[in-house]
Scaffold this motif. Structure first.
Motif, PDB file in Angstrom:
ATOM      1  N   GLN A 223       0.832  -1.208   0.000  1.00 39.90           N
ATOM      2  CA  GLN A 223       0.000   0.000   0.000  1.00 39.90           C
ATOM      3  C   GLN A 223       0.865   1.256   0.000  1.00 39.90           C
ATOM      4  N   TRP A 224       1.953   1.227   0.761  1.00 39.11           N
ATOM      5  CA  TRP A 224       2.863   2.366   0.804  1.00 39.11           C
ATOM      6  C   TRP A 224       3.492   2.612  -0.575  1.00 39.11           C
ATOM      7  N   THR A 225       3.869   1.542  -1.264  1.00 38.40           N
ATOM      8  CA  THR A 225       4.466   1.682  -2.599  1.00 38.40           C
ATOM      9  C   THR A 225       3.504   2.339  -3.573  1.00 38.40           C
ATOM     10  N   LEU A 336       8.156   8.916   5.579  1.00 39.11           N
ATOM     11  CA  LEU A 336       7.647   7.545   5.547  1.00 39.11           C
ATOM     12  C   LEU A 336       8.608   6.609   4.818  1.00 39.11           C
ATOM     13  N   THR A 337       9.365   7.141   3.858  1.00 40.09           N
ATOM     14  CA  THR A 337      10.403   6.316   3.220  1.00 40.09           C
ATOM     15  C   THR A 337      11.379   5.799   4.257  1.00 40.09           C
ATOM     16  N   MET A 338      11.735   6.637   5.224  1.00 39.95           N
ATOM     17  CA  MET A 338      12.638   6.204   6.287  1.00 39.95           C
ATOM     18  C   MET A 338      11.959   5.171   7.191  1.00 39.95           C
ATOM     19  N   PHE A 339      10.657   5.348   7.434  1.00 44.57           N
ATOM     20  CA  PHE A 339       9.925   4.384   8.249  1.00 44.57           C
ATOM     21  C   PHE A 339       9.962   2.991   7.630  1.00 44.57           C
ATOM     22  N   PHE A 340       9.813   2.923   6.307  1.00 40.62           N
ATOM     23  CA  PHE A 340       9.744   1.633   5.622  1.00 40.62           C
ATOM     24  C   PHE A 340      11.121   1.132   5.184  1.00 40.62           C
ATOM     25  N   SER A 354      13.673   4.861  -3.465  1.00 39.82           N
ATOM     26  CA  SER A 354      14.086   6.050  -4.213  1.00 39.82           C
ATOM     27  C   SER A 354      13.926   5.839  -5.713  1.00 39.82           C
ATOM     28  N   THR A 355      14.247   4.642  -6.187  1.00 44.97           N
ATOM     29  CA  THR A 355      14.094   4.352  -7.611  1.00 44.97           C
ATOM     30  C   THR A 355      12.628   4.369  -8.021  1.00 44.97           C
ATOM     31  N   ILE A 356      11.771   3.776  -7.212  1.00 40.96           N
ATOM     32  CA  ILE A 356      10.334   3.799  -7.499  1.00 40.96           C
ATOM     33  C   ILE A 356       9.825   5.234  -7.577  1.00 40.96           C
ATOM     34  N   PHE A 357      10.220   6.048  -6.611  1.00 41.52           N
ATOM     35  CA  PHE A 357       9.805   7.449  -6.564  1.00 41.52           C
ATOM     36  C   PHE A 357      10.325   8.211  -7.787  1.00 41.52           C
ATOM     37  N   THR A 358      11.587   7.992  -8.138  1.00 42.52           N
ATOM     38  CA  THR A 358      12.203   8.730  -9.239  1.00 42.52           C
ATOM     39  C   THR A 358      11.592   8.363 -10.572  1.00 42.52           C
ATOM     40  N   LEU A 359      11.324   7.082 -10.800  1.00 45.19           N
ATOM     41  CA  LEU A 359      10.724   6.657 -12.066  1.00 45.19           C
ATOM     42  C   LEU A 359       9.382   7.341 -12.299  1.00 45.19           C
ATOM     43  N   ALA A 360       8.542   7.379 -11.266  1.00 47.54           N
ATOM     44  CA  ALA A 360       7.241   8.040 -11.400  1.00 47.54           C
ATOM     45  C   ALA A 360       7.410   9.545 -11.578  1.00 47.54           C
ATOM     46  N   ARG A 361       8.339  10.133 -10.824  1.00 50.12           N
ATOM     47  CA  ARG A 361       8.555  11.583 -10.899  1.00 50.12           C
ATOM     48  C   ARG A 361       9.057  12.017 -12.268  1.00 50.12           C
ATOM     49  N   MET A 362       9.829  11.166 -12.951  1.00 51.80           N
ATOM     50  CA  MET A 362      10.353  11.511 -14.268  1.00 51.80           C
ATOM     51  C   MET A 362       9.367  11.202 -15.389  1.00 51.80           C
TER      52      MET A 362
END
Length: 413
Positions: A223-225, A336-340, A354-362
């Motif tokens: 769910q967090w992802t 929350l990234t630090m929490f998980f 970080s990779t998941i976040f960056t792929l969506a952000r780009m």
């Protein structure tokens, strides 16, 4: 108690400073330097291709593996940090030794190398933050990191360009190198504790794929992802296109620069700091949908302002609200990234997220640019607003699962 408080704040400021130090070079080279490039005759295509130097951020999950597995003695995350810092300093010397604005290939190669090393250095830095800071401090750490990135945008895309114009090509790289050295020295005092915690928590890693699979086996991780993929990219894409959008609406260039570049950056930084404390009070289950609702309302206001041509006052108000809500959302996501990020997998879990976040952000800004070219500003804003609406509905559905997971982690501290 007072001594512990001062130590916690000292650590937070140190990690915040290092996040700022690592953000500035990439922002300067990717967002500030194109202005100088244009003045020296670079074509739009050349400037666009130069942005490919940011690609290493996508591969952070791969770069995280050696950091997680290759031990460099006790407190090995600190040693990894120092190793990357030495490489980064060497690259600053290489790129700052002479003016490379007319040596396109060499400038790109050195910028690409700086991007790799800065991305790599970010991994042990934030692994150390997870290792050193108690769980109850990690939302605040996310707020400080978000604020550092907003300030990094002001420094990298504004201040460093002015420094280069006034004192020459080498000056920005000299200042960036000095800031890096100042930030790295205090990690001498963190090394012993980091090494002790690593020894207490380390388990033999089963393998790359098993590492990633086990991350999603955490309670609430799936769910967090989904939130990590959807919560920031749409409002981030609006911010990316906000300057040209306001120019197209007839606002003067200088006013746009002050509004988005300076006032917006300061607003985002301030709200990043405010919402960390507020999120701790509200809890993750309430904070996630509230912050996304604020982002949704700010985008609706911007879309209506553009569609109805309400004028500069409404555009500026919308921009400030977007900056505030973006600061809130990014601060919460970083926390929350630090929490998980599990303490036994500090580097690999952080690199994967970080990779998941960056792929969506780009990816989203690319799609938004196609919509802007084909259908215009209102349609683009409408689609991005629907994206934030989707993120809000998703956050509402999974809020209890993600919130419960953070509570479990806090109790296990």
């Amino acid at each position: 108690m007072r001594m512990k408080t001062w130590k916690a704040w000292g650590a937070q400021l140190l990690f915040g400073w290092m996040n700022l130090v690592l953000a500035v070079p990439s922002i300067y080279l990717m967002l500030g330097m194109p202005l100088v490039m244009r003045q020296h005759g670079w074509s739009g295509t050349e400037i666009g291709l130069f942005q490919l130097a940011a690609l290493p951020a996508i591969f952070k999950l791969v770069l995280a593996m050696p950091v997680q597995r290759v031990r460099l003695g006790g407190g090995h995350f600190v040693h990894w940090l120092w190793l990357m810092a030495v490489l980064l300093l060497a690259l600053y010397v290489g790129i700052g030794r002479e003016n490379l604005i007319d040596q396109r290939t060499l400038l790109f190669a050195l910028t690409f190398a700086i991007s790799i090393v800065a991305t790599w250095m970010d991994i042990p830095l934030n692994a150390l933050a997870v290792q050193y800071l108690p769980r109850e401090e990690q939302l605040r750490a996310g707020s400080i990191r978000s604020a550092a990135l907003f300030l990094g945008a002001i420094v990298g895309a504004g201040v460093m360009v002015l420094v280069q114009a006034r004192w020459g090509w080498q000056a920005p790289f000299a200042l960036m190198g000095l800031g890096l050295v100042i930030g790295c020295l205090p990690f001498v005092f963190l090394r012993s504790k980091a090494g002790l915690q690593a020894a207490e928590t380390e388990q033999a890693p089963p393998g790359f794929v098993a590492d990633w699979v086990s991350f999603f086996g955490q309670e609430g991780a799936r769910q967090w992802t989904s939130l990590l993929l959807t919560s920031f990219p749409f409002i981030g894409a609006v911010w990316f296109y906000l300057k040209p959008l306001m120019l197209d609406q007839g606002m003067p260039l200088e006013e746009v620069a002050w509004t988005v570049g300076i006032a917006g950056g300061i607003t985002g930084a301030v709200f990043s700091l405010i919402v960390g404390r507020l999120a701790s009070f509200l809890g993750a289950a309430r904070a996630i949908p509230i912050y996304l609702l604020a982002a949704l309302l700010s985008l609706i206001l911007l879309m209506v302002s553009v569609w109805a041509k309400l004028g500069p006052v409404w555009l500026i108000s919308s921009a400030m609200l977007i900056a505030a809500s973006m600061g809130a959302v990014s601060a919460l996501l970083f926390g929350l990234t630090m929490f998980f990020t599990r303490r036994q997998r500090n580097a690999s879990d952080y690199g994967l997220q970080s990779t998941i976040f960056t792929l969506a952000r780009m990816a989203v800004p690319i799609a938004a640019g196609i919509l802007l070219d084909r259908f215009g500003q209102v349609v683009m804003l409408g689609v991005l607003t629907l994206g934030v609406l989707f993120a809000f509905v998703l956050a509402w559905r999974v809020r209890h699962s993600v919130g419960a997971s953070t509570e479990v982690l806090l109790r296990s501290q």
